[in-house]
Write a protein that holds these residues in place. Structure first.
Motif, PDB file in Angstrom:
ATOM      1  N   LEU A  39       0.808  -1.223   0.000  1.00  0.00           N
ATOM      2  CA  LEU A  39       0.000   0.000   0.000  1.00  0.00           C
ATOM      3  C   LEU A  39       0.839   1.270   0.000  1.00  0.00           C
ATOM      4  CD1 LEU A  39      -2.668  -1.096   2.644  1.00  0.00           C
ATOM      5  CD2 LEU A  39      -2.992  -0.926   0.158  1.00  0.00           C
ATOM      6  N   ARG A  40       2.128   1.134   0.312  1.00  0.00           N
ATOM      7  CA  ARG A  40       3.060   2.273   0.348  1.00  0.00           C
ATOM      8  C   ARG A  40       2.559   3.367   1.288  1.00  0.00           C
ATOM      9  NH1 ARG A  40       4.773   2.837  -6.093  1.00  0.00           N
ATOM     10  NH2 ARG A  40       5.548   0.685  -6.309  1.00  0.00           N
ATOM     11  N   LEU A  41       2.138   2.957   2.465  1.00  0.00           N
ATOM     12  CA  LEU A  41       1.653   3.934   3.432  1.00  0.00           C
ATOM     13  C   LEU A  41       2.814   4.728   4.014  1.00  0.00           C
ATOM     14  CD1 LEU A  41      -1.003   1.912   5.467  1.00  0.00           C
ATOM     15  CD2 LEU A  41      -1.384   3.516   3.591  1.00  0.00           C
ATOM     16  N   PRO A  42       2.647   6.021   4.180  1.00  0.00           N
ATOM     17  CA  PRO A  42       3.696   6.836   4.813  1.00  0.00           C
ATOM     18  C   PRO A  42       3.648   6.704   6.327  1.00  0.00           C
ATOM     19  CG  PRO A  42       1.840   8.213   4.223  1.00  0.00           C
ATOM     20  CD  PRO A  42       1.504   6.836   3.720  1.00  0.00           C
ATOM     21  N   GLY A  43       4.619   7.329   6.982  1.00  0.00           N
ATOM     22  CA  GLY A  43       4.617   7.404   8.431  1.00  0.00           C
ATOM     23  C   GLY A  43       5.121   6.151   9.111  1.00  0.00           C
ATOM     24  N   GLY A  44       6.039   5.451   8.464  1.00  0.00           N
ATOM     25  CA  GLY A  44       6.567   4.229   9.052  1.00  0.00           C
ATOM     26  C   GLY A  44       7.733   4.481   9.992  1.00  0.00           C
ATOM     27  N   ASP A  45       7.992   3.510  10.837  1.00  0.00           N
ATOM     28  CA  ASP A  45       9.143   3.499  11.735  1.00  0.00           C
ATOM     29  C   ASP A  45       9.621   2.050  11.779  1.00  0.00           C
ATOM     30  OD1 ASP A  45      10.854   3.216  13.974  1.00  0.00           O
ATOM     31  OD2 ASP A  45       9.925   4.931  14.977  1.00  0.00           O
ATOM     32  N   PRO A  46      10.582   1.681  10.919  1.00  0.00           N
ATOM     33  CA  PRO A  46      10.962   0.265  10.784  1.00  0.00           C
ATOM     34  C   PRO A  46      11.348  -0.408  12.091  1.00  0.00           C
ATOM     35  CG  PRO A  46      11.891   1.540   8.986  1.00  0.00           C
ATOM     36  CD  PRO A  46      11.289   2.535   9.942  1.00  0.00           C
ATOM     37  N   ALA A  47      12.117   0.274  12.937  1.00  0.00           N
ATOM     38  CA  ALA A  47      12.550  -0.356  14.179  1.00  0.00           C
ATOM     39  C   ALA A  47      11.359  -0.605  15.114  1.00  0.00           C
ATOM     40  CB  ALA A  47      13.592   0.519  14.876  1.00  0.00           C
ATOM     41  N   LEU A  48      10.487   0.380  15.250  1.00  0.00           N
ATOM     42  CA  LEU A  48       9.317   0.222  16.099  1.00  0.00           C
ATOM     43  C   LEU A  48       8.399  -0.877  15.568  1.00  0.00           C
ATOM     44  CD1 LEU A  48       7.162   2.889  17.794  1.00  0.00           C
ATOM     45  CD2 LEU A  48       6.039   1.340  16.183  1.00  0.00           C
ATOM     46  N   GLU A  49       8.158  -0.867  14.256  1.00  0.00           N
ATOM     47  CA  GLU A  49       7.264  -1.860  13.676  1.00  0.00           C
ATOM     48  C   GLU A  49       7.841  -3.267  13.792  1.00  0.00           C
ATOM     49  OE1 GLU A  49       5.247  -0.719   9.930  1.00  0.00           O
ATOM     50  OE2 GLU A  49       6.393   1.139  10.135  1.00  0.00           O
ATOM     51  N   ASP A  50       9.142  -3.391  13.638  1.00  0.00           N
ATOM     52  CA  ASP A  50       9.773  -4.702  13.783  1.00  0.00           C
ATOM     53  C   ASP A  50       9.606  -5.217  15.204  1.00  0.00           C
ATOM     54  OD1 ASP A  50      11.740  -6.761  12.539  1.00  0.00           O
ATOM     55  OD2 ASP A  50      12.675  -6.221  14.445  1.00  0.00           O
ATOM     56  N   ARG A  51       9.767  -4.340  16.174  1.00  0.00           N
ATOM     57  CA  ARG A  51       9.601  -4.754  17.575  1.00  0.00           C
ATOM     58  C   ARG A  51       8.170  -5.186  17.847  1.00  0.00           C
ATOM     59  NH1 ARG A  51      12.441  -1.850  22.728  1.00  0.00           N
ATOM     60  NH2 ARG A  51      11.519  -3.122  24.402  1.00  0.00           N
ATOM     61  N   PHE A  52       7.209  -4.461  17.316  1.00  0.00           N
ATOM     62  CA  PHE A  52       5.812  -4.839  17.509  1.00  0.00           C
ATOM     63  C   PHE A  52       5.482  -6.147  16.803  1.00  0.00           C
ATOM     64  CE2 PHE A  52       4.815  -0.722  19.333  1.00  0.00           C
ATOM     65  CZ  PHE A  52       3.756  -1.037  20.172  1.00  0.00           C
ATOM     66  N   GLU A  53       5.909  -6.275  15.561  1.00  0.00           N
ATOM     67  CA  GLU A  53       5.530  -7.448  14.769  1.00  0.00           C
ATOM     68  C   GLU A  53       6.178  -8.724  15.293  1.00  0.00           C
ATOM     69  OE1 GLU A  53       5.411  -8.967  10.110  1.00  0.00           O
ATOM     70  OE2 GLU A  53       5.990  -6.910  10.592  1.00  0.00           O
ATOM     71  N   HIS A  54       7.460  -8.661  15.626  1.00  0.00           N
ATOM     72  CA  HIS A  54       8.200  -9.878  15.949  1.00  0.00           C
ATOM     73  C   HIS A  54       8.392 -10.109  17.443  1.00  0.00           C
ATOM     74  CE1 HIS A  54       9.543  -9.007  11.729  1.00  0.00           C
ATOM     75  NE2 HIS A  54       9.094 -10.246  11.639  1.00  0.00           N
ATOM     76  N   ARG A  55       8.047  -9.146  18.254  1.00  0.00           N
ATOM     77  CA  ARG A  55       8.216  -9.297  19.695  1.00  0.00           C
ATOM     78  C   ARG A  55       6.900  -9.096  20.438  1.00  0.00           C
ATOM     79  NH1 ARG A  55      10.207 -11.488  24.233  1.00  0.00           N
ATOM     80  NH2 ARG A  55      10.384  -9.990  25.945  1.00  0.00           N
ATOM     81  N   ILE A  56       6.359  -7.893  20.391  1.00  0.00           N
ATOM     82  CA  ILE A  56       5.224  -7.562  21.245  1.00  0.00           C
ATOM     83  C   ILE A  56       3.965  -8.320  20.838  1.00  0.00           C
ATOM     84  CG2 ILE A  56       3.711  -5.701  22.022  1.00  0.00           C
ATOM     85  CD1 ILE A  56       6.110  -3.793  21.752  1.00  0.00           C
ATOM     86  N   ALA A  57       3.653  -8.351  19.542  1.00  0.00           N
ATOM     87  CA  ALA A  57       2.407  -8.978  19.097  1.00  0.00           C
ATOM     88  C   ALA A  57       2.387 -10.472  19.382  1.00  0.00           C
ATOM     89  CB  ALA A  57       2.202  -8.725  17.612  1.00  0.00           C
ATOM     90  N   THR A  58       3.515 -11.146  19.178  1.00  0.00           N
ATOM     91  CA  THR A  58       3.557 -12.586  19.442  1.00  0.00           C
ATOM     92  C   THR A  58       3.548 -12.871  20.940  1.00  0.00           C
ATOM     93  OG1 THR A  58       5.976 -12.526  19.212  1.00  0.00           O
ATOM     94  CG2 THR A  58       4.701 -13.107  17.264  1.00  0.00           C
ATOM     95  N   LEU A  59       4.209 -12.020  21.726  1.00  0.00           N
ATOM     96  CA  LEU A  59       4.203 -12.175  23.179  1.00  0.00           C
ATOM     97  C   LEU A  59       2.795 -11.977  23.733  1.00  0.00           C
ATOM     98  CD1 LEU A  59       5.876 -12.463  25.813  1.00  0.00           C
ATOM     99  CD2 LEU A  59       6.268  -9.991  25.712  1.00  0.00           C
ATOM    100  N   LEU A  60       2.112 -10.973  23.235  1.00  0.00           N
ATOM    101  CA  LEU A  60       0.740 -10.688  23.659  1.00  0.00           C
ATOM    102  C   LEU A  60      -0.164 -11.881  23.362  1.00  0.00           C
ATOM    103  CD1 LEU A  60      -1.170  -7.406  22.807  1.00  0.00           C
ATOM    104  CD2 LEU A  60      -2.194  -9.619  22.371  1.00  0.00           C
ATOM    105  N   ARG A  61      -0.050 -12.429  22.164  1.00  0.00           N
ATOM    106  CA  ARG A  61      -0.882 -13.569  21.773  1.00  0.00           C
ATOM    107  C   ARG A  61      -0.598 -14.789  22.657  1.00  0.00           C
ATOM    108  NH1 ARG A  61      -0.019 -15.018  15.720  1.00  0.00           N
ATOM    109  NH2 ARG A  61       2.025 -15.595  16.560  1.00  0.00           N
ATOM    110  N   GLN A  62       0.673 -15.064  22.884  1.00  0.00           N
ATOM    111  CA  GLN A  62       1.044 -16.200  23.725  1.00  0.00           C
ATOM    112  C   GLN A  62       0.512 -16.023  25.146  1.00  0.00           C
ATOM    113  OE1 GLN A  62       5.259 -16.680  24.260  1.00  0.00           O
ATOM    114  NE2 GLN A  62       5.093 -18.780  25.032  1.00  0.00           N
TER     115      GLN A  62
END
Length: 276
Positions: free
Chosen positions: A108-131
């Motif tokens: 979608l090429r959405l603006p306003g990204g933060d790669p480091a923050l998004e990586d932490r959410f996707e690969h750390r926080i979101a999976t931890l929350l689900r578990q």
């Protein structure tokens, strides 16, 4: 049917991979071929990753049809259009498929990204929350997890899903290592992550450059199962033990989850519409 070696029946034409479930309309499955030139988003109803993709599409103003699949049943169906079995998958006009919420936001090429923050959410926080949530909910009688997982799916999938729930519950617990013995440690880890994000948010302001965008969608959607925004009623099916419910209620007073609730209230609009 197989053609057989005696040649009695001609081989069945191979369906294009984009024609997911096109031959199963009689079972109540939405047709997903390319005739209407409409985007299709395949989701698990309760998945916060699927909500991330859905919100991205809505914010970008993309018209699409949402197709809800039941957990477990989604795996062979997803394989028809994508390399893996995970959702979300976005089927685009012309037959292409984009798998994964991060790749869909890339598409979608959405603006306003933060790669480091998004990586932490996707690969750390979101999976931890689900578990963490499933380490409690999958072992709590009357948790409402089936209601959440099968919310809005076709009737035949809901029937199969409920009939197979005892097996599906064990598979989910095993695949996520969602064990009650880990709940206390997972809670501590998750609280540390919330503390990190408490220090990252600035009141209710967007995270990057003062303008709402991709990083906000990522953080808010992936924390939604804890914050329980009104815009995500599917999470209201979940009924947790009193101690866990009290923990989540306490967390919702933290700056991080107050930010999530405010972000949903202000920016979660369908089809790219903007707040008044």
């Amino acid at each position: 049917a197989r053609s057989g070696r005696c040649g009695r029946l001609p081989p069945r034409p191979r369906l294009p991979r984009s024609n997911l479930m096109a031959s199963q309309d009689g079972l109540g499955v939405t047709r997903l071929d390319d005739a209407t030139q409409t985007h299709r988003l395949l989701v698990l109803p309760a998945s916060h990753f699927c909500e991330r993709a859905r919100w991205g599409l809505d914010h970008a103003g993309v018209d699409y049809d949402e197709v809800r699949l039941a957990a477990g049943i989604h795996m062979p169906l997803t394989r028809r259009v994508a390399p893996g079995t995970s959702l979300p998958v976005l089927i685009v006009p012309g037959g292409g498929a984009v798998q994964g919420s991060g790749r869909i936001l890339d598409h979608l090429r959405l603006p306003g990204g933060d790669p480091a923050l998004e990586d932490r959410f996707e690969h750390r926080i979101a999976t931890l929350l689900r578990q963490y949530l499933y380490s409690v909910a999958l072992h709590h009688r009357g948790s409402g997890v089936p209601d959440m997982l099968f919310d809005g799916v076709p009737a035949w999938q809901r029937l199969i899903g409920r009939a197979s729930w005892p097996v599906l519950r064990r598979v989910m617990a095993s695949s996520m290592d969602a064990r009650p013995a880990l709940t206390a440690a997972l809670e501590e880890e998750l609280e540390r992550e919330l503390g990190w994000f408490d220090n990252r948010v600035d009141g209710t302001r967007p995270l990057v450059g003062g303008t709402f965008g991709r990083a906000d969608i990522t953080a808010a959607s992936l924390l939604a199962p804890l914050a329980l925004p009104a815009e995500m009623p599917v999470y209201r099916h979940l009924r947790l033990p009193a101690a866990t419910a009290a923990t989540l209620a306490r967390w919702r007073n933290r700056p991080s989850l107050r930010w999530v609730l405010s972000t949903y209230e202000t920016y979660r609009r369908p089809n790219g519409s903007r707040p008044a």
